[in-house]
Design an enzyme around this catalytic site. Structure first.
Site, PDB file in Angstrom:
ATOM      1  N   ARG A  92       0.635  -1.136   0.126  1.00  0.00           N
ATOM      2  CA  ARG A  92      -0.015  -0.138  -0.001  1.00  0.00           C
ATOM      3  C   ARG A  92       0.925   1.411  -0.100  1.00  0.00           C
ATOM      4  O   ARG A  92       0.274   2.297  -0.667  1.00  0.00           O
ATOM      5  CB  ARG A  92      -0.777  -0.194   1.111  1.00  0.00           C
ATOM      6  CG  ARG A  92      -1.800  -1.062   1.255  1.00  0.00           C
ATOM      7  CD  ARG A  92      -2.559  -0.835   2.541  1.00  0.00           C
ATOM      8  NE  ARG A  92      -3.230   0.421   2.503  1.00  0.00           N
ATOM      9  CZ  ARG A  92      -4.274   0.979   1.803  1.00  0.00           C
ATOM     10  NH1 ARG A  92      -5.036   0.021   1.172  1.00  0.00           N
ATOM     11  NH2 ARG A  92      -4.611   1.965   1.748  1.00  0.00           N
ATOM     12  N   CYS A 116      -7.182  -3.827   2.861  1.00  0.00           N
ATOM     13  CA  CYS A 116      -5.851  -4.567   3.314  1.00  0.00           C
ATOM     14  C   CYS A 116      -6.375  -5.324   4.622  1.00  0.00           C
ATOM     15  O   CYS A 116      -7.742  -4.974   4.986  1.00  0.00           O
ATOM     16  CB  CYS A 116      -4.669  -3.853   3.524  1.00  0.00           C
ATOM     17  SG  CYS A 116      -3.953  -3.692   5.214  1.00  0.00           S
ATOM     18  N   ARG A 121      -8.252   1.105   5.134  1.00  0.00           N
ATOM     19  CA  ARG A 121      -7.427   1.966   4.741  1.00  0.00           C
ATOM     20  C   ARG A 121      -7.374   2.944   3.531  1.00  0.00           C
ATOM     21  O   ARG A 121      -6.829   2.920   2.626  1.00  0.00           O
ATOM     22  CB  ARG A 121      -6.071   1.254   4.739  1.00  0.00           C
ATOM     23  CG  ARG A 121      -5.740   0.204   5.772  1.00  0.00           C
ATOM     24  CD  ARG A 121      -4.611  -0.280   5.771  1.00  0.00           C
ATOM     25  NE  ARG A 121      -3.420   0.590   6.211  1.00  0.00           N
ATOM     26  CZ  ARG A 121      -2.156   0.188   6.021  1.00  0.00           C
ATOM     27  NH1 ARG A 121      -1.837  -1.162   5.958  1.00  0.00           N
ATOM     28  NH2 ARG A 121      -1.100   1.140   6.093  1.00  0.00           N
ATOM     29  N   ASP A 304       1.283  -0.665  15.489  1.00  0.00           N
ATOM     30  CA  ASP A 304       2.193  -1.526  15.250  1.00  0.00           C
ATOM     31  C   ASP A 304       2.601  -2.513  16.031  1.00  0.00           C
ATOM     32  O   ASP A 304       3.611  -3.502  15.759  1.00  0.00           O
ATOM     33  CB  ASP A 304       3.136  -1.000  14.042  1.00  0.00           C
ATOM     34  CG  ASP A 304       2.666  -0.221  12.878  1.00  0.00           C
ATOM     35  OD1 ASP A 304       1.381  -0.617  12.362  1.00  0.00           O
ATOM     36  OD2 ASP A 304       3.497   0.453  12.411  1.00  0.00           O
ATOM     37  N   VAL A 326      -6.891   2.621  16.023  1.00  0.00           N
ATOM     38  CA  VAL A 326      -6.308   3.292  14.757  1.00  0.00           C
ATOM     39  C   VAL A 326      -6.937   2.750  13.389  1.00  0.00           C
ATOM     40  O   VAL A 326      -7.410   3.313  12.457  1.00  0.00           O
ATOM     41  CB  VAL A 326      -4.903   3.448  14.725  1.00  0.00           C
ATOM     42  CG1 VAL A 326      -4.203   3.813  13.410  1.00  0.00           C
ATOM     43  CG2 VAL A 326      -4.165   4.271  15.777  1.00  0.00           C
ATOM     44  N   ARG A 397       8.380  -8.777   4.653  1.00  0.00           N
ATOM     45  CA  ARG A 397       8.036  -7.301   4.539  1.00  0.00           C
ATOM     46  C   ARG A 397       8.818  -6.225   5.156  1.00  0.00           C
ATOM     47  O   ARG A 397       9.055  -5.309   5.038  1.00  0.00           O
ATOM     48  CB  ARG A 397       6.752  -7.281   4.289  1.00  0.00           C
ATOM     49  CG  ARG A 397       6.000  -8.011   3.108  1.00  0.00           C
ATOM     50  CD  ARG A 397       4.586  -7.514   2.856  1.00  0.00           C
ATOM     51  NE  ARG A 397       4.484  -6.340   3.178  1.00  0.00           N
ATOM     52  CZ  ARG A 397       3.623  -5.433   3.850  1.00  0.00           C
ATOM     53  NH1 ARG A 397       2.464  -6.022   4.478  1.00  0.00           N
ATOM     54  NH2 ARG A 397       3.523  -4.163   3.966  1.00  0.00           N
TER      55      ARG A 397
END
Ligand code: EPU
Length: 418
Positions: A92, A116, A121, A304, A326, A397
């Site tokens: 993204r 996603c 998003r 995260d 979030v 990733r």
């Protein structure tokens, strides 16, 4: 496809060095589109997402030179303004190319990133801001076609702080005509890193560390040399790993000031933490105490690290309430943690975790990067057998040499082909 296998139960011991931040390196590489000449970026991590952004930019005609940990980028011979769907759909963050392409060439055709695993998003705030800067846009075949003769400065208010949105508009604004003010801008350390890079290119930006960023557009920029900040999410993942395994580790090359919210929560959970310059030492407690967390934009608790912290709470004493504010769907790790014996109840954006004495080894699978990290941490804590984490391409990733780093800290962990 690879899987990672863990025989948990070893307290982690030793020293680990943190890599450059994925989410700072991606906008930094994109920013190299803003002007020609060779840009020099140090501390760029070896990650799948970095390979992806390089592939997309190579298709635009950008040249790269890789030098052990550094990356040189040159956009003198740009020959396309179109990012292909096949690559964009895998990452993204490709939307970060929109702002710099418009700033430099006045046009871009960018494949619209889809949804996603962690949420819808949308990118409406990026597009609204660009429209205020005079960009005309239309959608065709899933691509945003954007055009502007020369971007003009604007007063922009973000309904909600957006990290890549703030970065995109900062890059669009540095050479726009006049002044751009970004209000309710994101304040993540990765934003500050991009401000520092843009300044090295000659940009006129004010408002460091605040939610109001003022940019005075200038006529031209110059190539820059810049060192990417350490990855606070990687550092945080190792801090939680030390705590969950009741280990004792030193984390080098990190910025403790980027980890304030996590440090506070881990101390409340019983971890002994010392910070010194760019180093954190952390020792896990015998009994992990339950702590509630609520994710919010920086400087709050980072979304995260929510999944990894939840793994820790699975073996804490008592109940913990985890609120995700979030992203709307960032609990995909819960059903996998339950397969390892966790007791978690989800109610909308809240997860109530009842700590158990132990987690049990099991084969598990995740569909996003940080969820995969949470399963690795759960596996490191689960004693008495093997935890297999499938689909680990998500980990590749965003974590550099993850299993190697854990192995160096004494974990029994290895990678196998499926
Ligand atoms: N949002 C909108 N409209 C927009 C943009 C965002 O409604 O136009 C909403 C999002 O849906 C979300 C919130 O605003 O609810 C915040 O999203 P943000 O735009 O800040 O996220 P992002 O820029 O897409 C970056 C990181 C993510 C990290 C988030 C939040 C990069 C490349 N990605 O995403 O990193 O979770 O900020 O801190 O910087 C990861 O590394 O695993 C990861 C997902």
């Amino acid at each position: 496809m690879d899987k990672i296998i863990i025989e948990g139960g070893n307290p982690l011991k030793g020293t680990v060095k943190i890599s450059g931040a994925k989410n700072a390196a991606l906008p930094a590489i994109a920013a190299c589109l803003l002007t020609g000449g060779w840009h020099h970026l140090d501390n760029v991590p070896h990650l799948k997402d970095i390979v992806t952004i390089k592939s997309i930019m190579s298709k635009l005609g950008v040249a790269f030179r890789d030098k052990k940990g550094s990356l040189e980028v040159n956009s003198d011979n740009l020959n396309s303004y179109e990012t292909p769907y096949e690559l964009v759909k895998t990452m993204r963050a490709s939307i970060l190319l929109l702002g710099p392409l418009l700033a430099r060439y006045g046009k871009a055709r960018i494949s619209l990133p889809g949804g996603c695993a962690i949420g819808a998003r949308p990118i409406n705030l990026h597009l609204k801001a660009l429209s205020a800067m005079g960009v005309e846009m239309f959608l065709d075949q899933g691509y945003i076609n954007a055009q502007a003769d020369r971007l003009k400065g604007a007063d922009i208010f973000f309904d909600t702080p957006t990290v890549t949105g703030t970065e995109n508009i900062m890059m669009a604004a540095v050479t726009a005509r006049g002044q751009t003010t970004l209000r309710n801008a994101a304040r993540e350390p990765e934003i500050q890193d991009l401000i520092n890079l843009l300044r090295s290119m000659g940009a006129d930006i004010k408002g460091d560390g605040t939610d109001t960023i003022v940019i005075n557009g200038i006529e031209s920029l110059r190539p820059a040399r810049h060192t990417i900040i350490p990855d606070r999410i990687e550092a945080g993942t190792f801090m939680i790993a030390a705590t969950i395994t009741r280990g004792d580790i030193e984390i080098e090359s990190c910025r403790p000031q980027h980890l304030g919210a996590l440090i506070e929560k881990l101390e409340s959970a019983g971890a002994a933490i010392k910070t010194m310059g760019e180093c954190i030492s952390i020792k896990g407690p015998d009994t992990i105490e339950s702590v509630d967390i609520r994710t919010t934009p920086f400087p709050g608790f980072p979304t995260d690290l929510q999944a990894q912290f939840m793994s820790l709470m699975c073996i804490a004493k008592g109940w913990s309430m985890i609120r995700e504010t979030v992203f709307e769907n960032r609990f995909i790790h819960v059903s996998e943690l339950k397969r390892m014996g966790a007791d978690i109840e989800i109610n909308g954006s809240q997860a109530l975790v009842k700590g158990k004495e132990r987690l049990l080894p099991a084969p598990v699978m995740a569909t996003d990067l940080r969820a995969s990290a949470s399963l690795i941490l759960a596996g490191l804590a689960a004693e008495g057998g093997k935890t297999e984490v499938h689909r680990i391409y998500h980990l590749d990733r965003g974590y550099e040499f993850l299993e190697k780093k854990f192995k160096n800290l004494g974990a029994t962990i290895w990678r196998e082909k499926e």
